[in-house]
Every structure is written in structure tokens, then in C-alpha cells.
Scaffold this active site. Sequence first.
Site, PDB file in Angstrom:
ATOM      1  N   ASP A 138       0.836  -1.210   0.000  1.00 54.89           N
ATOM      2  CA  ASP A 138       0.000   0.000   0.000  1.00 54.89           C
ATOM      3  C   ASP A 138       0.867   1.254   0.000  1.00 54.89           C
ATOM      4  OD1 ASP A 138      -2.261   1.500   0.009  1.00 54.89           O
ATOM      5  OD2 ASP A 138      -2.689   1.275   2.144  1.00 54.89           O
ATOM      6  N   HIS A 155       2.978   3.222  -9.127  1.00 52.59           N
ATOM      7  CA  HIS A 155       2.796   1.791  -9.399  1.00 52.59           C
ATOM      8  C   HIS A 155       4.040   1.199 -10.060  1.00 52.59           C
ATOM      9  CE1 HIS A 155      -1.170   2.144  -7.897  1.00 52.59           C
ATOM     10  NE2 HIS A 155      -1.610   2.897  -8.885  1.00 52.59           N
ATOM     11  N   LEU A 251      11.149 -20.227  -4.558  1.00 51.61           N
ATOM     12  CA  LEU A 251      10.142 -19.414  -3.859  1.00 51.61           C
ATOM     13  C   LEU A 251       8.814 -19.592  -4.583  1.00 51.61           C
ATOM     14  CD1 LEU A 251       9.356 -17.016  -1.854  1.00 51.61           C
ATOM     15  CD2 LEU A 251       9.679 -15.530  -3.834  1.00 51.61           C
TER      16      LEU A 251
HETATM   17  C1  FPP Z   1      -1.781   0.052  -3.610  1.00 52.20           C
HETATM   18  O1  FPP Z   1      -1.322   1.388  -3.539  1.00 52.20           O
HETATM   19  C2  FPP Z   1      -1.116  -0.656  -4.718  1.00 52.20           C
HETATM   20  C3  FPP Z   1      -1.752  -1.235  -5.758  1.00 52.20           C
HETATM   21  C4  FPP Z   1      -3.206  -1.199  -5.929  1.00 52.20           C
HETATM   22  C5  FPP Z   1      -1.003  -1.903  -6.864  1.00 52.20           C
HETATM   23  C6  FPP Z   1       0.128  -2.783  -6.422  1.00 52.20           C
HETATM   24  C7  FPP Z   1       0.759  -3.401  -7.604  1.00 52.20           C
HETATM   25  C8  FPP Z   1       2.076  -3.508  -7.809  1.00 52.20           C
HETATM   26  C9  FPP Z   1       3.089  -3.007  -6.839  1.00 52.20           C
HETATM   27  C10 FPP Z   1       2.594  -4.190  -9.040  1.00 52.20           C
HETATM   28  C11 FPP Z   1       2.638  -5.670  -8.806  1.00 52.20           C
HETATM   29  C12 FPP Z   1       3.227  -6.384  -9.965  1.00 52.20           C
HETATM   30  C13 FPP Z   1       3.242  -7.738 -10.105  1.00 52.20           C
HETATM   31  C14 FPP Z   1       3.917  -8.339 -11.267  1.00 52.20           C
HETATM   32  C15 FPP Z   1       2.624  -8.641  -9.142  1.00 52.20           C
HETATM   33  P1  FPP Z   1      -2.393   2.584  -3.653  1.00 52.20           P
HETATM   34  O2  FPP Z   1      -2.513   2.966  -5.088  1.00 52.20           O
HETATM   35  O3  FPP Z   1      -3.671   2.170  -3.008  1.00 52.20           O
HETATM   36  O4  FPP Z   1      -1.691   3.696  -2.846  1.00 52.20           O
HETATM   37  P2  FPP Z   1      -2.416   4.890  -2.035  1.00 52.20           P
HETATM   38  O5  FPP Z   1      -3.092   4.240  -0.859  1.00 52.20           O
HETATM   39  O6  FPP Z   1      -1.278   5.750  -1.626  1.00 52.20           O
HETATM   40  O7  FPP Z   1      -3.374   5.554  -2.971  1.00 52.20           O
END
Ligand code: FPP
Length: 361
Positions: A138, A155, A251
Site C-alpha cells: 500500500d 505503481h 520461492l
Molecule cells: C496500492 O497502492 C497498490 C496497488 C493497488 C497496486 C500494487 C501493484 C504492484 C506493486 C505491481 C505488482 C506487480 C506484479 C507483477 C505482481 P495505492 O494505489 O492504493 O496507494 P495509495 O493508498 O497511496 O493511494
Amino acid sequence: MRGLPRPPQRGQAREWLGQGASIGAQHPPAAAAFRPLIELQHLERNPQALLDGRRPPNPVRFQYTLLRGRLRVARAWQRHRPTASATTAVLPAPRPAGADHGPHAPQGLLPPAPHPGGAVPPTLSGRQLPQHVAIIMDGNGRWAEAQGQLRSAGHHAGQHALRDVIYGAPEIGLPCLSVYAFSTENRARPAAEVETVLHVVSNGLDMNTEELWQRDVQLRWSGSSNDGRLPADLVDRIRRAARATRERTGLILNVCLNYGGRHELTHAARALARQAAHGGLDPDRITPRHLARHLYQPDLPDVDLLIRTSGEQRTSNFRPWQSTYAEYLFLDPLWPDIDRTHLWAAISTYATRDRRFGTTK
Ligand code: FPP
């Protein structure tokens, strides 16, 4: 009993035997005892089903066999005290912490890239290590906004952070890592953001370009595959990556994509209802193990440690069933600022926790 039961009854018998077999996958010592018990209990309720219209077995012999089965079950459970886990690990033994993974890497696969700052994992014994860590990544959006950038940049940065954490997992000896990449609730975000997240995930799953797939990592997918909410090429890509990596043991990376805990439980409930409606399952005999068998990736162990970044303290519909007895850790840094050293520190904290699973010492 003379002769084989008629085909539909043979199908029924196979289903019952299958139930015994999957109990075996979860608790092998008890399986041998459960199998006859399950069959006998079905026979007890519907003796004609397997007998093809012939007389039911002698009641004394029947009761004797049933009793013997029950005794074997009791003895098996006495010898092998169950854990809180509804599912049982079939994971490779963790490699020794701090070991040089070079020689261990299967042929053709690279060891995890070293930490850019040269950090090495702490040495923990196998008993102190969790089997399964789950992470709610997050804070990507807030990270980007704090840098004056678009949320999409967050992201992309989050994907780099994830790669480093994945390298750190086998280094410390963690066998299974689940990550919350995209939830069923995330679908309600603006279309452009949904597209970005799915694009980042899709790039991360590209076996031709993403360096992660040159390492000993086995991909699993937990999430809804048939609701039409993911682009077909992404579904195809994730399935291909899962197939291509299924023999790897360094893993297990379980990507939770288009995942929602309530959807997962509903999906399992539907499967059980279908079985019951066809007469293959008595509703009064449904146990947590029956339900656990219909969750996504049921062979993975329960979550031991659940981590959420960005200072938020909630679990947001993430693996509710599997995390029932997890230890929770809420970290302040935003996800893109995380690297493998945070995972190691979290695991070291986990090692100090006293887990009792509702029992006393
Ligand atoms: C939450 O932060 C994050 C996500 C919804 C996306 C997470 C995805 C990745 C890190 C990429 C993963 C890739 C693979 C290949 C598995 P948010 O956008 O809710 O952050 P905020 O709370 O600050 O708005």
C-alpha cells in the site's frame, strides 16, 4: 459384494475416494484412516448406492469396520497434533539463511540479484521462519503524489520494490510469499488507473523481459479468472507464466490479482453447494477442511505473517480465511520505499512473537 457397481455408482465411489485422497494431501497420516471412514459413513446413509441393489453388508461386520476406522483416526490425531492451519504446506524445505544461493540455483536459473547496498539477511533457524508471508503493498499513489508525480509512477516504483522483496525472500529462507496486486475493489478506481496497474502487472509477468523470471521463482495466481474483468491477454500471460515455472522450488510467489476474500469464500461456498445438490456431500458433515479445499491455491500453507505498508492498519478483504491465525505487522513506509531489508526485519520481529493458536503452552 460381487461385481462392480454400475457406472454412475462407480463415479460416486470415485468421488468419495477422492475426498479421502484430498484429506491425504492435507494430513497424510490421517488419510489412511479417514478414507474407509468416509466411505463407510456414506454407506451407512445410503447402503444401496454401492451395492447395486444387493443386500447391505452384515450389520455386525459393518459396525466392527466402522469402529476400527474410528479408532485409527483417533490414534492418528493423537500422534500428529494438528496445527491451526486448515491446509498443510507442501513447500520445499527453506534453504539455510544467509547461504550462498549460487550453487543451489537449478540449472539455467540465476540466483537472486544481490541487494544493491550489499545487505545480507539475518540468520534465523527454520523454526523461527514463517512458511508464508502475505503483503498488502500500500502507498504507491501517496508516494507518487509526494514526489509531485502521477499515481502511475507510484505503481511502476512499486513494481521495483516488489522485485527486491522477492529476491530477499529465498535469501532468508522464506518458501512462500503472497502479494496483493489488484483487488476486486480496486476495479472501482478510475479506468485509467486500473489500466496502469494491470499494465504494470502484465509487464511484471512478461517472461521475455522481466528479469525476475530468470530466477528460481514459481508463480501462482489467486483471484477470479472467469468474471471477464481482466483483459484476456493478461489472463493468458499469467497462466503461461504459472505453467512455465511450476517445477521451480526456490520461492512460491502467489500473486493475488482480481482477488477479494469475500469472492473467494463465496466461490468456495458455491462449489460446496453444487456438490451437496448432486448428493455427493452431506451439508451436515461439511467441515472447514471441505471449504478450504475450494479456496484459491489450497495447497499453500496458511499465512503466518501479514504485512501492510503505508501506516494503514486494516486488512481490506485480503486472505481472510488463510490469515485467521496470522501475526500482523503494519509498517510506516510507503510501498515504493520498501526493500528486502524491511521483509527481513519483519521476519525477525515475527520470530519474537509467541504464537499459541488459541491454546496454552
Ligand atoms: C496500492 O497502492 C497498490 C496497488 C493497488 C497496486 C500494487 C501493484 C504492484 C506493486 C505491481 C505488482 C506487480 C506484479 C507483477 C505482481 P495505492 O494505489 O492504493 O496507494 P495509495 O493508498 O497511496 O493511494
